[in-house]
Design an enzyme around this catalytic site. Structure first.
Site, PDB file in Angstrom:
ATOM      1  N   HIS A 201       0.798  -1.227   0.000  1.00 59.36           N
ATOM      2  CA  HIS A 201       0.000   0.000   0.000  1.00 59.36           C
ATOM      3  C   HIS A 201       0.829   1.274   0.000  1.00 59.36           C
ATOM      4  O   HIS A 201       0.290   2.346   0.276  1.00 59.36           O
ATOM      5  CB  HIS A 201      -0.969   0.040   1.205  1.00 59.36           C
TER       6      HIS A 201
ATOM      7  N   GLU B 209     -14.167  -8.463  -1.238  1.00 56.95           N
ATOM      8  CA  GLU B 209     -14.629  -7.073  -1.233  1.00 56.95           C
ATOM      9  C   GLU B 209     -14.903  -6.628  -2.666  1.00 56.95           C
ATOM     10  O   GLU B 209     -14.559  -5.502  -3.038  1.00 56.95           O
ATOM     11  CB  GLU B 209     -13.601  -6.138  -0.589  1.00 56.95           C
TER      12      GLU B 209
ATOM     13  N   CYS C 280     -16.953   2.781  -0.027  1.00 62.20           N
ATOM     14  CA  CYS C 280     -15.849   3.259  -0.868  1.00 62.20           C
ATOM     15  C   CYS C 280     -16.081   2.958  -2.344  1.00 62.20           C
ATOM     16  O   CYS C 280     -15.626   3.712  -3.207  1.00 62.20           O
ATOM     17  CB  CYS C 280     -14.534   2.600  -0.452  1.00 62.20           C
TER      18      CYS C 280
ATOM     19  N   CYS D 287     -11.352   3.170   6.038  1.00 59.60           N
ATOM     20  CA  CYS D 287     -11.307   3.768   4.704  1.00 59.60           C
ATOM     21  C   CYS D 287     -12.622   4.441   4.318  1.00 59.60           C
ATOM     22  O   CYS D 287     -12.632   5.532   3.743  1.00 59.60           O
ATOM     23  CB  CYS D 287     -10.935   2.719   3.652  1.00 59.60           C
ATOM     24  N   CYS D 288     -13.750   3.763   4.643  1.00 55.97           N
ATOM     25  CA  CYS D 288     -15.036   4.278   4.178  1.00 55.97           C
ATOM     26  C   CYS D 288     -15.429   5.579   4.870  1.00 55.97           C
ATOM     27  O   CYS D 288     -16.118   6.415   4.279  1.00 55.97           O
ATOM     28  CB  CYS D 288     -16.144   3.254   4.407  1.00 55.97           C
TER      29      CYS D 288
END
Lengths: 634, 634
Positions: free
Chosen positions: A135, A313, A331, A397-398
């Site tokens: 990442h 996901e 997201c 993240c969302c």
């Protein structure tokens, strides 16, 4: 209307109730509470490099969250949301918080420009050795987007300078040169950020790097295989199977099916569309169009949710859209807004804006609670009452994806070209736009999405020839329009879903648009197994759902609607900040007369029942309770 | 009718087409082909103890099956099936195969009587150290049942002697004595075998051991915890959570909910019912009744399948009965036949026989292909075409469970008491029964399950007072009956689903029974989410389903029936060995006019279509293809 460009979010003021309320909530509740959470979880602290670094499980954190390799991205998204929000109203406290982050990041940055706090603190020797999972490039992208938004809102560029140095380092590191790594991100994101940076700075190297990442992706020999081998990992499955998850299973131009992790996929398609625009790259445009058809024709929830499966996901198979187990990550809907927006600028067609609006008002907006401090990660279309909003998440993240979207929503209202303006979204706004040589101010008044009566005032300093393109949403049947009180022929003047009013505009000119909003029934393609024999209620851009709390006399899982029952519009100023509900009569399957029979020869009896539906985005703000979006039809 | 006892399978000859065909198939195809598979997979070889033992993955096995700790049980079940089948027709080749197994087992047996080939060959020091997982007692139970059936069919007792020595060793090893282990099986089964052995030998110690295993189960301190600790394992979750899987989470008399692995559960309940009968134990009877209600009122598929979840191969929650992901293991339906049979002997009530018949003709029988050499492990009620029968399995438990059931089905037709006979199943049979002091021969002629016209001849040497109880299935409405041509009042003479004809019988007396078999619609309780708005077709004891191969013009997932369309009976002598199909008119959702729309305002169009249904048990004998049991109702 060639060369359509988005109007900057800083050029548009939101004046309507709907978005003002969400924006105020984000500015005053969401952003501050998220900052507290970032502090609680140890994310802020992680920007200050310590030796040794804090433990992976932060002991003093009451919720027991663990440290995550992608924390820098959460910081970036928070800064980005803050940046957009600050464009609406400056806030010294939030600005001081961003500035503190920028300072920490500048201190953390290595002399060569590298800046990933996790790796610097914990495993500097592992830098750029595992692009597939680490990442690093994803985090860089989010930090860069945050830096750009904050600079645009405030003019402060400390973080932007830091990030440009980091991008220089990334540019040196990756590419086709002999000394360079031929890698690309495992989680796409940085491509979008680089294109933004190019648009801000006009530095062509940024666009070139984005193009390199996109074009290199999925080529053989596979870079992720090579780096895995270099790490001493065993490789079992063929690369193609392994890398569908991150859309690196084949070169992006050859991809025809939306697969894998939905957010990665949609960010990538958005970047591909951006590059297709910037580079006039027909190959990328065609790839985007094929992928767009695949996803919107077979793999999209009625709410504009994407990726049905929690397992990856992401995406599964055509028409596989279960409601109760829908993943439909917040997201992913945010990412679809990005992609649809970019497709719209490749090709001004309301079908792109329709999907944007569907995802925005439903699958994305549902991710943020009414109070602005609770979230959905997965946006199910049906619940037995066990699904609920959470205050924070190990992977947050969302939370900041939905806040950055809401904070930036003004940026999705208008686009300009050399000779005109396109209006995509309605809901009350004032835009100061530059069209060719002209300053144009558009004031749009409406109670959209609750009402389809829209008035636009076009102000120009002197009479000016302009094309005004007004989006006629796909759901709007028999739209009407007047210019300065005179009715015009909407059907004749509408192309690709945009009504064009081309005239010499004068100060005070007024356009009235009427988008009729009767409640409407929506049916899914029969191949969508979960929706067979079912109907969804919609009105305007909003999908509705039946929450148990509004339907106390009938378990919502047992209710049915008849095909011809009238559906009434019932505004409720007192509910959830003011919403329009829908009311109808339906029936409910009876269980009381079943005794102990599990099976019997007589069909279930039904009783008549009054039904109330609320906008899908607003559900689960009164505690967890059963909910149905698709209702059985009698 | 006190003291009801099953008539031995050796006393009943099956003469009707339906079961003769299945029996012949099992005798001539299934049992020989299973023996070949046992050899191929290395299971036969495992009975001969080798040092070192063969590797866990048998390299020469083309399918790559792995060695399994429960192989002895597969041998036991194969012998048991062979035993039942041999009672119908002796077969020297099969008998030689059983005798060879018996010899190998005798050679493998340790001097103290212990006999588990896996442990003796691989880890003799681990004997009786992990009852939770090791399957030693489960294997012993199956070998014992095989030994009993083979002895009953052939009179040969080598294996029975071996197994009695092993049971002596088990009896010494387990119990409440100071030198004994207070353990019990992780996978219940041996309890049923011990009770059978008791009934065969009248050796009370066998019943006592079964009683001990049942009563000890789930008590605290938990034996499985103690043995895990002794093995040095960490224990995380509380025992109760951990042991629901094998129904050892609490003492069996306190259990009120069917949980965990379905086969373990149903074997255990069957043993509890047996013990309740043998010991007149009211506590066990009450526990059985509570569990029976729970499973039949909320956790039973219409096919008599049990255990919806693959995750635990077992039970989940009330009304959770998904069709497409149904696990409904063949073994679980077989196990339900065992339990229902024993409940019926606790309390002669047709509702137990109804469940027995439901499981037998549908969920169990579906496990065996028409050719007798292919199997279903999981019996889904709906398939998209991907579900198919397999020729063998790493865990071949279901293959020999269904063959032993079919081979023994004659044993489920009759019971006797001191003063009468109860007839539970129909389909053509001749039974030579002893009732009190009398020899009674009953000859039943019918084409059941295809027809409900049944004639019974009762032959006695001299006029004899007897009660003849004839089961009236729960599905049979307005049954009729005549005795020697004179109509009798069925409703008046029927109690608990059994029509009693009590009279002085004479040679040549004839009873005619008519169980009308119109096709019937069946509905599930509205709480069964997967079946809402759906209907199943049944006729007599058979559940029907719609296979794609019979409905070439309409995808079966898109078909619908109207509530009032006539359903015709259409016998097809040419199909699947001769079946009765059902024919009706329905409609099918159209996809051709949808173009690229995933959602639209117009409901799907429908077209009329002719529909054909086949018995559920017979599906997937013409290749894998889509199938629906529950059909949407228009």
């Amino acid at each position: 209307m060639g060369n359509l460009r988005p109007a900057a979010f800083t050029a548009v003021e939101l004046t309507g109730d709907f978005w003002r309320e969400r924006l105020e909530t984000v500015l005053t509740r969401t952003i501050p509470s998220q900052h507290r959470k970032l502090a609680e979880q140890g994310i802020l602290e992680s920007l200050t490099i310590q030796h040794p670094p804090p433990p992976l499980r932060i002991p003093r954190n009451p919720q027991g969250f663990t440290a995550q390799i992608f924390w820098d991205s959460d910081v970036g998204k928070w800064i980005e949301a803050a940046g957009y929000a600050l464009a609406h109203r400056r806030d010294p406290k939030i600005e001081a918080q961003v500035d503190a982050m920028a300072q920490a990041l500048e201190r953390a940055q290595l002399p060569n420009g590298y800046l990933n706090c996790w790796h610097i603190a914990r495993c500097p020797e592992e830098r750029w050795t595992n692009l597939r999972d680490s990442h690093e490039l994803y985090c860089a992208g989010h930090l860069l987007e945050g830096a750009i938004a904050y600079y645009q809102a405030t003019g402060r560029r400390q973080l932007l300078d830091v990030m440009e140095r980091y991008v220089d380092h990334i540019t040196d590191t990756f590419g086709t040169g002999e000394q360079q790594k031929r890698g690309y991100p495992g989680h796409q994101e940085i491509e979008l950020a680089l294109i933004e940076l190019y648009r801000l700075t006009d530095d062509r190297r940024r666009l070139d790097l984005a193009e390199y990442f996109i074009n290199e992706r999925g080529r053989g020999p596979h870079y992720f295989d090579a780096e895995a081998k270099a790490r001493g990992e065993d490789l079992h499955a063929p690369s193609a199977d392994r890398y569908e998850y991150c859309q690196a299973h084949q070169p992006v131009r050859e991809q025809t099916e939306v697969v894998g992790h939905a957010v990665r996929a949609l960010y990538m398609y958005a970047a591909m569309a951006d590059l297709a625009t910037e580079l006039r790259d027909e190959g990328l445009r065609r790839a985007c169009e094929v992928l767009w058809k695949n996803v919107t024709e077979t793999r999209m929830y009625v709410t504009g949710g994407f990726g049905p499966s929690a397992h990856n996901e992401g995406f599964t198979a055509d028409y596989d859209l279960p409601n109760d187990t829908a993943y439909a990550e917040t997201c992913a809907s945010v990412a679809m807004v990005f992609w649809a927006w970019r497709m719209l600028h490749l090709d001004l067609d309301s079908r792109y804006a329709d999907v944007l609006e569907r995802a925005l008002y439903n699958g994305a907006l549902s991710g943020l609670s009414h109070d602005g401090e609770h979230y959905f990660y997965d946006n199910k279309l049906e619940s037995d009452g066990s699904h609920q909003r959470w205050a924070w998440h190990d992977c947050p993240c969302c939370t900041m994806n939905v806040s950055r979207l809401v904070a930036s929503v003004a940026g999705y209202f208008y686009s300009t070209s050399d000779d005109g303006v396109a209006v995509h979204l309605y809901g009350g706004s004032r835009a100061r736009l530059r069209v060719g040589e002209h300053e144009v101010t558009i004031t749009e008044n409406s109670d959209y999405p609750w009402s389809g009566f829209i008035t636009l005032h076009v102000d120009v300093a002197e009479p000016t020839d302009l094309s005004l393109k007004l989006r006629i949403p796909g759901w709007a049947r028999s739209a009407g329009a007047k210019v300065n009180g005179s009715r015009i022929d909407v059907a004749a003047d509408t192309q690709h879903g945009y009504l064009e009013v081309r005239r010499r505009w004068q100060r005070g000119d007024r356009v009235e648009l009427e988008l009729p909003m009767p409640p409407r029934r929506v049916y899914a393609h029969p191949s969508v197994r979960a929706d067979r024999g079912r109907v969804a209620l919609c009105r305007g851009p909003l999908v509705y759902c039946f929450e148990q709390v509004d339907n106390p006399t009938a378990p919502v899982s047992l209710i049915r609607m008849s095909r011809d029952a009238p559906v009434d519009v019932a505004p409720r100023a007192d509910l959830l900040g003011g919403v329009v509900t829908l009311a109808s009569e339906g029936s409910v399957l009876q269980t009381s007369d079943w005794g102990r029979d599990l099976y019997r020869a007589e069909p279930p009896r039904v009783a008549q029942v009054k039904l109330t539906a609320v906008p899908y985005y607003a559900w689960c703000n009164r505690g967890p309770n059963p909910m149905q979006t698709w209702i059985a039809e009698q």
